[in-house]
Design a protein around this motif. Structure first.
Motif, PDB file in Angstrom:
ATOM      1  N   SER A  35     -15.441  63.133  31.578  1.00 33.82           N
ATOM      2  CA  SER A  35     -15.428  61.625  31.200  1.00 33.82           C
ATOM      3  C   SER A  35     -15.829  61.644  29.660  1.00 33.82           C
ATOM      4  CB  SER A  35     -16.177  60.847  32.033  1.00 33.82           C
ATOM      5  OG  SER A  35     -17.348  60.977  32.129  1.00 33.82           O
ATOM      6  N   LEU A  36     -16.491  62.416  29.043  1.00 32.86           N
ATOM      7  CA  LEU A  36     -17.320  62.187  27.854  1.00 32.86           C
ATOM      8  C   LEU A  36     -17.067  63.382  26.709  1.00 32.86           C
ATOM      9  CD1 LEU A  36     -20.365  59.957  28.765  1.00 32.86           C
ATOM     10  CD2 LEU A  36     -18.555  59.239  27.549  1.00 32.86           C
ATOM     11  N   VAL A  73     -20.225  54.612  19.187  1.00 32.94           N
ATOM     12  CA  VAL A  73     -20.450  53.679  20.177  1.00 32.94           C
ATOM     13  C   VAL A  73     -21.092  54.801  21.284  1.00 32.94           C
ATOM     14  CG1 VAL A  73     -19.407  52.424  22.152  1.00 32.94           C
ATOM     15  CG2 VAL A  73     -18.281  52.389  19.771  1.00 32.94           C
ATOM     16  N   TYR A  74     -22.255  54.112  21.672  1.00 31.33           N
ATOM     17  CA  TYR A  74     -22.963  55.010  22.752  1.00 31.33           C
ATOM     18  C   TYR A  74     -22.355  54.915  24.048  1.00 31.33           C
ATOM     19  CZ  TYR A  74     -26.707  57.084  25.375  1.00 31.33           C
ATOM     20  OH  TYR A  74     -27.320  58.138  26.105  1.00 31.33           O
ATOM     21  N   PRO A  75     -22.116  55.686  25.052  1.00 27.46           N
ATOM     22  CA  PRO A  75     -21.450  55.428  26.092  1.00 27.46           C
ATOM     23  C   PRO A  75     -21.872  54.250  27.116  1.00 27.46           C
ATOM     24  CG  PRO A  75     -21.880  57.767  25.766  1.00 27.46           C
ATOM     25  CD  PRO A  75     -22.616  57.177  24.853  1.00 27.46           C
ATOM     26  N   GLU A  94     -28.917  60.066  34.204  1.00 20.96           N
ATOM     27  CA  GLU A  94     -29.800  60.864  33.536  1.00 20.96           C
ATOM     28  C   GLU A  94     -29.092  61.863  32.694  1.00 20.96           C
ATOM     29  OE1 GLU A  94     -31.820  62.417  37.158  1.00 20.96           O
ATOM     30  OE2 GLU A  94     -32.754  60.690  37.401  1.00 20.96           O
ATOM     31  N   ARG A  95     -27.685  62.546  33.412  1.00 18.96           N
ATOM     32  CA  ARG A  95     -27.096  63.363  32.787  1.00 18.96           C
ATOM     33  C   ARG A  95     -26.825  63.116  31.185  1.00 18.96           C
ATOM     34  NH1 ARG A  95     -26.647  66.924  29.906  1.00 18.96           N
ATOM     35  NH2 ARG A  95     -25.153  68.528  30.273  1.00 18.96           N
ATOM     36  N   VAL A  96     -26.143  61.845  31.328  1.00 26.57           N
ATOM     37  CA  VAL A  96     -25.745  61.182  30.100  1.00 26.57           C
ATOM     38  C   VAL A  96     -26.678  61.067  29.191  1.00 26.57           C
ATOM     39  CG1 VAL A  96     -24.413  59.414  29.091  1.00 26.57           C
ATOM     40  CG2 VAL A  96     -23.717  60.272  31.194  1.00 26.57           C
TER      41      VAL A  96
END
Ligand code: G3H
Length: 537
Positions: free
Chosen positions: A308-309, A394-396, A338-340
């Motif tokens: 997704s990112l 932009v921060y996810p 947590e992972r993001v």
């Protein structure tokens, strides 16, 4: 660290610096690199730098030509003359000689790696490793295409005899190809259209995407040097002003476009003889992930974050919806957040960076509108700082629970916002896929073959690639890249692209002495490029 500091370090390491405020005023027409004297437009980077007053603004990389109808039609004339109804030098050239030209092109292109990679970072904000990968993958694609064409040609290097009719069957070019690529893979995806189109004997007019334009300029010379005049013509400008008149003229046989279905529909509708226009299109997608109760949670989270990112979600193959079974949704969301949080943000050349500024000027506002709409309809941003923006960065935003009423459920966000939904019955995500306008890929997460097998068997008829415990992706490029519904027209892969840009043509004759003598004469004395049994090694 706050995202507000993202542009603070203004010392760009020397290897990644590019010349600023330059005039990029060349284009390729009929084999000549020409100087553009007309209107220009500014190219800004998504990377902001401080101006003389210390205020942050998008870095001005330079100006590029804004060409118009007259220039487009000149390029089209050059491509048509080079094709000359299939009798031109290029379409009639021996395959082995066309291959030599493409090999020469790849060799010159390889010398421009550093320059092109730097422009990929500056123009579209792709990270250094991804920009390098894009370049290397493109060179590899060219070499794989050459090998595949040799194989294709070898398989055609024979005469067949059936029902007393001799035939030699080859694949021939279609004519002039208008080639338009996307901004997210301005080099790779464009060349995955352009190279197979050229190598099959077509001639081309190519216009770079709206972002990722300057990075093509170091390659103009390579095109000019490697190919006969008119085979590749490169224009700069807006689609409406350059591509539309070309299609309207009706003198183009193939529209090869990776991008948006709206532009593809609008363009193709201008062709006066639509049945003559072959379409090779890669369009939008809304690939879902379905995370089943018996999943390997860490693996699913890792792949869903990547899917997704990667490149801030700006991939047509990105995971754009994540369906998670209700029994595991809490753990999934916690681990996903947590992972993001571990993803480093920063400028493309910074070590280990994963999240970077976005090239489309209106994108932060668009992302905000999707987030606001989802919040108004009951979703929450579940990660700290999600959706915050600073200029082009932009921060996810991780949004949960998303539902059908929200724009985020339907629109291809193509950016750093991740919709998560929970489901009770797996029929819910399946229904969503069935009802979607798109049909590119899906990712299924489970450790159990009994859970996966029935889903695989039904979903292969809804989308064109079912990924098991793996994110959605195009690669490796030898595999078919295709989609159902509004996601694609034609198949791309190293092998399929050669077929998409060509048509079967055969030379046939009844089996009698006269015809056998003629065939033998052609073969023994190498009289025809088409009727021959030469084997390319
Ligand atoms: O934007 C769509 C690309 O074809 C995706 O390619 O899956 O290799 O990132 P990728």
């Amino acid at each position: 660290m706050s995202i507000k500091t993202i542009f603070d370090d203004q010392n760009v390491p020397a290897p990644f610096q590019v010349p600023l405020n330059q005039k990029y005023d060349t284009y390729l027409l009929n084999g000549e690199i020409k100087k553009w004297q007309g209107k220009t437009s500014e190219v800004h980077s998504p990377i902001f730098t401080k101006n003389a007053e210390g205020k942050l603004e998008p870095t001005l990389l330079g100006t590029v030509p804004v060409m118009g109808e007259k220039d487009a039609l000149e390029a089209l004339d050059a491509a048509n003359t080079a094709f000359n109804n299939g009798t031109g030098l290029w379409p009639t050239m021996k395959v082995a000689d066309r291959i030599k030209c493409v090999e020469n092109f790849a060799a010159i292109m390889a010398t421009k790696r550093e320059e092109v990679v730097n422009f990929i970072m500056w123009e579209i904000g792709k990270t250094l490793p991804d920009a390098q990968k894009e370049f290397d993958r493109t060179i590899e694609y060219i070499h794989d295409t050459i090998e595949e064409l040799k194989e294709l040609d070898r398989n055609c290097a024979k005469l067949k005899l059936h029902s007393e009719v001799y035939a030699q069957i080859r694949r021939g070019p279609l004519g002039v190809v208008l080639c338009l690529g996307p901004y997210n893979y301005p080099l790779n995806e464009t060349f995955c259209l352009l190279i197979p189109a050229i190598i099959m004997g077509n001639t081309t007019v190519f216009k770079p995407a709206k972002f990722g334009v300057i990075l093509i300029t170091p390659l103009l010379e390579a095109f000019a040097e490697a190919f006969p005049k008119g085979v590749v013509n490169i224009l700069f400008g807006r689609g409406r002003e350059v591509a539309t008149p070309i299609v309207k003229s009706g003198r183009v046989e193939v529209l090869a476009l990776i991008g948006n279905s709206k532009s593809a529909n609008a363009l193709q509708s201008h062709h006066p003889k639509q049945n003559r226009l072959r379409l090779v299109l890669g369009l939008e997608a809304k690939n879902p992930a379905i995370v089943l109760p018996d999943t390997d949670m860490d693996l699913a989270v890792e792949e869903c974050v990547l899917g997704s990112l990667s490149y801030n979600g700006q991939r047509c193959t990105a995971l754009k919806m994540i369906f998670v079974h209700e029994n595991i949704i809490e753990t999934f969301n916690k681990k996903f957040v947590e992972r993001v949080k571990q993803l480093k943000y920063g400028l493309p050349w910074e070590e280990g960076v994963k999240l970077t500024p976005l090239p489309e000027p209106g994108k932060p506002e668009y992302i905000k509108s999707l987030v606001d709409d989802a919040i108004a309809k009951g979703a929450e941003i579940i990660n700290e700082g999600g959706g915050e923006s600073h200029h082009s960065f932009v921060y996810p935003a991780i949004m949960y629970p998303v539902n059908e009423k929200m724009d985020l459920y339907h629109e291809e966000q193509f950016g750093p916002v991740v919709p998560i939904l929970s489901f009770k019955d797996v029929q819910e995500p399946i229904d969503s896929i069935v009802n979607s306008n798109y049909g590119q890929q899906v990712s299924l997460f489970s450790v159990n073959a009994d859970t996966l097998a029935p889903l695989v068997d039904s979903l292969v008829n809804q989308v064109c690639r079912v990924n098991i415990n793996s994110q959605c992706q195009r690669g490796p490029d030898v595999y078919p890249f295709v989609g159902r519904k509004d996601s694609a027209v034609s198949t791309l892969s190293v092998r399929a692209a050669l077929r998409s840009f060509s048509i079967r043509t055969l030379v046939a004759c009844k089996n009698n002495q006269l015809n056998k003598d003629i065939l033998n004469d052609m073969l023994d004395n190498n009289k025809s490029n088409f009727v021959n049994t030469n084997y390319i090694l």
